[in-house]
Structures are given as C-alpha cells and as structure tokens.
Design a protein around this motif. Sequence first.
Motif, PDB file in Angstrom:
ATOM      1  N   GLN A   1       0.688  -1.429   0.059  1.00 25.05           N
ATOM      2  CA  GLN A   1       0.180  -0.189  -0.452  1.00 25.05           C
ATOM      3  C   GLN A   1       0.920   1.200  -0.213  1.00 25.05           C
ATOM      4  OE1 GLN A   1      -2.528  -0.456   3.342  1.00 25.05           O
ATOM      5  NE2 GLN A   1      -4.242  -1.639   2.175  1.00 25.05           N
ATOM      6  N   LYS A   2       1.929   1.453  -0.327  1.00 21.85           N
ATOM      7  CA  LYS A   2       2.834   2.474  -1.004  1.00 21.85           C
ATOM      8  C   LYS A   2       2.395   2.949  -1.812  1.00 21.85           C
ATOM      9  CE  LYS A   2       5.834   0.701   2.677  1.00 21.85           C
ATOM     10  NZ  LYS A   2       5.666   1.883   3.590  1.00 21.85           N
ATOM     11  N   LYS A   3       2.575   4.489  -1.785  1.00 23.39           N
ATOM     12  CA  LYS A   3       2.364   5.558  -3.256  1.00 23.39           C
ATOM     13  C   LYS A   3       3.274   5.237  -4.293  1.00 23.39           C
ATOM     14  CE  LYS A   3      -0.503   7.934   0.144  1.00 23.39           C
ATOM     15  NZ  LYS A   3      -0.757   9.661   0.196  1.00 23.39           N
ATOM     16  N   MET A   4       4.032   5.084  -5.814  1.00 27.47           N
ATOM     17  CA  MET A   4       4.900   5.915  -6.682  1.00 27.47           C
ATOM     18  C   MET A   4       4.521   6.552  -7.350  1.00 27.47           C
ATOM     19  SD  MET A   4       4.575   1.747  -7.398  1.00 27.47           S
ATOM     20  CE  MET A   4       2.613   1.230  -6.618  1.00 27.47           C
ATOM     21  N   ILE A   5       5.608   7.193  -8.054  1.00 25.60           N
ATOM     22  CA  ILE A   5       5.771   8.268  -8.449  1.00 25.60           C
ATOM     23  C   ILE A   5       6.554   7.681  -9.849  1.00 25.60           C
ATOM     24  CG2 ILE A   5       6.491   9.863  -9.408  1.00 25.60           C
ATOM     25  CD1 ILE A   5       5.711  11.626  -7.252  1.00 25.60           C
ATOM     26  N   LEU A   6       6.364   6.744 -11.484  1.00 22.79           N
ATOM     27  CA  LEU A   6       7.277   6.243 -12.200  1.00 22.79           C
ATOM     28  C   LEU A   6       7.911   7.376 -12.259  1.00 22.79           C
ATOM     29  CD1 LEU A   6       5.557   3.201 -12.973  1.00 22.79           C
ATOM     30  CD2 LEU A   6       6.918   3.397 -11.150  1.00 22.79           C
TER      31      LEU A   6
ATOM     32  N   ARG B   1       6.052  18.505  -8.094  1.00 26.67           N
ATOM     33  CA  ARG B   1       4.381  18.337  -8.337  1.00 26.67           C
ATOM     34  C   ARG B   1       3.078  17.790  -8.239  1.00 26.67           C
ATOM     35  NH1 ARG B   1       1.220  17.833 -13.072  1.00 26.67           N
ATOM     36  NH2 ARG B   1       2.623  17.008 -14.391  1.00 26.67           N
ATOM     37  N   HIS B   2       4.186  16.504  -8.503  1.00 25.67           N
ATOM     38  CA  HIS B   2       3.332  15.190  -8.131  1.00 25.67           C
ATOM     39  C   HIS B   2       3.361  14.918  -6.675  1.00 25.67           C
ATOM     40  CE1 HIS B   2       2.409  14.466 -12.591  1.00 25.67           C
ATOM     41  NE2 HIS B   2       3.516  14.034 -12.677  1.00 25.67           N
ATOM     42  N   LEU B   3       4.442  15.324  -6.070  1.00 24.48           N
ATOM     43  CA  LEU B   3       4.106  14.413  -4.664  1.00 24.48           C
ATOM     44  C   LEU B   3       3.353  15.402  -4.100  1.00 24.48           C
ATOM     45  CD1 LEU B   3       8.037  14.478  -3.726  1.00 24.48           C
ATOM     46  CD2 LEU B   3       6.441  12.164  -3.198  1.00 24.48           C
ATOM     47  N   ASP B   4       3.225  16.958  -4.355  1.00 23.76           N
ATOM     48  CA  ASP B   4       2.130  17.932  -3.190  1.00 23.76           C
ATOM     49  C   ASP B   4       0.781  16.877  -4.124  1.00 23.76           C
ATOM     50  OD1 ASP B   4       4.488  19.480  -3.298  1.00 23.76           O
ATOM     51  OD2 ASP B   4       4.101  20.665  -4.398  1.00 23.76           O
ATOM     52  N   ARG B   5       0.846  16.500  -5.700  1.00 20.16           N
ATOM     53  CA  ARG B   5      -0.634  15.851  -5.327  1.00 20.16           C
ATOM     54  C   ARG B   5      -0.826  14.929  -4.648  1.00 20.16           C
ATOM     55  NH1 ARG B   5      -1.821  15.859 -12.196  1.00 20.16           N
ATOM     56  NH2 ARG B   5      -1.107  18.420 -12.409  1.00 20.16           N
ATOM     57  N   LEU B   6       0.201  14.355  -4.095  1.00 22.62           N
ATOM     58  CA  LEU B   6      -0.309  12.812  -3.837  1.00 22.62           C
ATOM     59  C   LEU B   6      -0.227  13.420  -2.186  1.00 22.62           C
ATOM     60  CD1 LEU B   6       2.528  10.172  -4.840  1.00 22.62           C
ATOM     61  CD2 LEU B   6       0.196  10.095  -5.303  1.00 22.62           C
ATOM     62  N   VAL B   7       0.133  14.717  -1.388  1.00 21.98           N
ATOM     63  CA  VAL B   7       0.234  15.216  -0.176  1.00 21.98           C
ATOM     64  C   VAL B   7      -1.900  15.274  -0.248  1.00 21.98           C
ATOM     65  CG1 VAL B   7       0.780  17.407   1.711  1.00 21.98           C
ATOM     66  CG2 VAL B   7       1.909  14.982   0.087  1.00 21.98           C
ATOM     67  N   LYS B   8      -2.309  15.947  -0.903  1.00 24.40           N
ATOM     68  CA  LYS B   8      -3.390  16.833  -1.394  1.00 24.40           C
ATOM     69  C   LYS B   8      -4.485  15.453  -0.940  1.00 24.40           C
ATOM     70  CE  LYS B   8      -1.867  21.225  -3.552  1.00 24.40           C
ATOM     71  NZ  LYS B   8      -2.435  21.503  -4.518  1.00 24.40           N
ATOM     72  N   SER B   9      -3.882  14.472  -2.115  1.00 21.21           N
ATOM     73  CA  SER B   9      -5.067  13.068  -1.781  1.00 21.21           C
ATOM     74  C   SER B   9      -5.542  12.424  -0.253  1.00 21.21           C
ATOM     75  CB  SER B   9      -5.183  12.753  -3.247  1.00 21.21           C
ATOM     76  OG  SER B   9      -4.050  11.831  -3.294  1.00 21.21           O
TER      77      SER B   9
ATOM     78  N   ARG C   1       2.216   2.325 -19.497  1.00 18.95           N
ATOM     79  CA  ARG C   1       1.295   1.033 -19.429  1.00 18.95           C
ATOM     80  C   ARG C   1       1.277   0.815 -18.341  1.00 18.95           C
ATOM     81  NH1 ARG C   1       2.256  -0.104 -24.707  1.00 18.95           N
ATOM     82  NH2 ARG C   1       3.629  -1.963 -24.217  1.00 18.95           N
ATOM     83  N   LEU C   2       2.639   0.413 -17.282  1.00 13.71           N
ATOM     84  CA  LEU C   2       2.279   0.076 -16.213  1.00 13.71           C
ATOM     85  C   LEU C   2       1.707   1.020 -15.180  1.00 13.71           C
ATOM     86  CD1 LEU C   2       5.255  -1.872 -16.301  1.00 13.71           C
ATOM     87  CD2 LEU C   2       3.013  -3.050 -16.337  1.00 13.71           C
ATOM     88  N   ALA C   3       2.287   2.426 -15.583  1.00 11.91           N
ATOM     89  CA  ALA C   3       1.351   3.376 -14.417  1.00 11.91           C
ATOM     90  C   ALA C   3      -0.044   3.667 -14.698  1.00 11.91           C
ATOM     91  CB  ALA C   3       1.842   4.827 -15.303  1.00 11.91           C
ATOM     92  N   LYS C   4      -0.428   3.683 -16.151  1.00 14.49           N
ATOM     93  CA  LYS C   4      -1.377   3.611 -16.103  1.00 14.49           C
ATOM     94  C   LYS C   4      -2.869   2.003 -15.492  1.00 14.49           C
ATOM     95  CE  LYS C   4      -2.386   6.488 -20.002  1.00 14.49           C
ATOM     96  NZ  LYS C   4      -2.366   6.583 -21.718  1.00 14.49           N
ATOM     97  N   LYS C   5      -1.895   1.662 -15.424  1.00 12.00           N
ATOM     98  CA  LYS C   5      -2.232  -0.167 -15.229  1.00 12.00           C
ATOM     99  C   LYS C   5      -2.408  -0.145 -13.714  1.00 12.00           C
ATOM    100  CE  LYS C   5      -1.987  -4.852 -14.794  1.00 12.00           C
ATOM    101  NZ  LYS C   5      -0.739  -6.157 -14.985  1.00 12.00           N
ATOM    102  N   TYR C   6      -1.551   0.323 -12.745  1.00 10.81           N
ATOM    103  CA  TYR C   6      -1.971   0.329 -11.378  1.00 10.81           C
ATOM    104  C   TYR C   6      -1.996   2.065 -10.447  1.00 10.81           C
ATOM    105  CZ  TYR C   6       0.580  -3.735 -11.337  1.00 10.81           C
ATOM    106  OH  TYR C   6       0.479  -5.225 -11.201  1.00 10.81           O
ATOM    107  N   GLU C   7      -1.718   3.205 -11.532  1.00  8.10           N
ATOM    108  CA  GLU C   7      -2.709   4.451 -11.408  1.00  8.10           C
ATOM    109  C   GLU C   7      -1.961   5.222 -10.881  1.00  8.10           C
ATOM    110  OE1 GLU C   7      -6.724   2.933  -9.600  1.00  8.10           O
ATOM    111  OE2 GLU C   7      -7.910   3.832 -11.833  1.00  8.10           O
TER     112      GLU C   7
END
Length: 204
Positions: free
Chosen positions: A84-89, A195-203, A114-120
């Motif tokens: 249950q870890k978050k990821m940025i690829l 930018r993506h880290l900020d989004r993950l924190v907000k979500s 494609r893998l990023a989309k698969k795992y959202e």
Amino acid sequence: MNGDTTHGALKRLRRIVAYPEYEAVDTYIVGIGTNDVLLPYLTRISWLWKLQMEPRCRRLQCKTDMKEFAVEYEKYLILLADRQKKMILIGMPYIELKGYPHESIRIRNKIIGRLAKKYEVPFIDIYALQMELASQPGEYTWKHRNLTRVGEGVFTAVLPFTKDWLGRMRGLKLTVDGVHYNTESARVLAVEVQRHLDRLVKSS
C-alpha cells in the motif's frame, strides 16, 4: 546506486521495504532502467568497453528483451502496491551519445507509461520533457574515453560546479557527459516530481 540495473535495484528495493525503519515511508519514486540499455550499448562501441561491460551486464542481468523488461519492471509496482505504498514512476531519459538506440528508450517508456496507467500511479516522461528543452540535442561519444571517464568523475566530484561547463564544452544541451543530467534537465525533473508529490499529499 550508480550503474545499477532494473534487476539489481529490485533486489535492493526488496531489502529496503523489509526494514522496520522504512515502514513509515509511504511514497517511493522509481527511476530505473537506463543501464539495461546503456551497458549493452557500451559493449558495442569499443573492445575496451566490451571487456568492462559485458561481464558487468551478465552479472547485473541487463534486461535487453522488452518483454523481460516489462515483467521485471512490474515487479516494482506489485511489491509496492502490495504494501500500500504510493509511487511516482520516472521514465528513461534522453541520452546524448552517438548511435544510441533511442527507439529502445521510447518503447520502454511506453511500457512504463502503460504500467503507470494500470496501477493508477503518476508517470513522468522525462524524455519528452527534455525534448521540450532542446529539440536538437547534442551528441557525444565515450568510444576512446575509458580512462578519461575515471578522471572526469574525480574532477567533477571535487568541483561539481564544473559539470554544466563541461557539458557546454562538449556541445551537449541536456547532459554533462552524454548520459547524466545537466542542471536544466535535473531542474525540470525536480519540478515534476515535486508537483506529483504535492498532489499525492493533497489526495491523502
């Protein structure tokens, strides 16, 4: 770890996620795969590089086959998703080396996307971002630079501010030596990661 491959880094990640002190880490940034292409490329440019890189590539199990690369890369996502870890690829970058197999990089980046989309999970296409910085990148060669590469590594480690200057002297626009990011490429990547880290924190 400099010079590592998809296979090698996966072994390290398995050890890291098992350490109790890393239990609290909830986000992993995955940027791997360049050496799976770079090391085999170097074996083809001179016999000296072949002597160095062929055994290294075997030992580190470079994933030269696209299907094998896709399977190996997905193991990262399975491993982290199961915990249950978050990821940025991060995709594989543009390499400013003569005769480099860029089509292989583009295909691998499509696989990662494609893998990023698969795992959202977020995917940063650094190759595309670098192309926006310089539509006509420079070109360099390591063909006869086995020994000078060692000297350059020591020189830039002692005087890191010289890296961009060396890149410009070589006519490079995205890297300092054909492979490693210059300041501009690193800055663009850092902005996207933040930018993506900020989004993950907000979500969360």
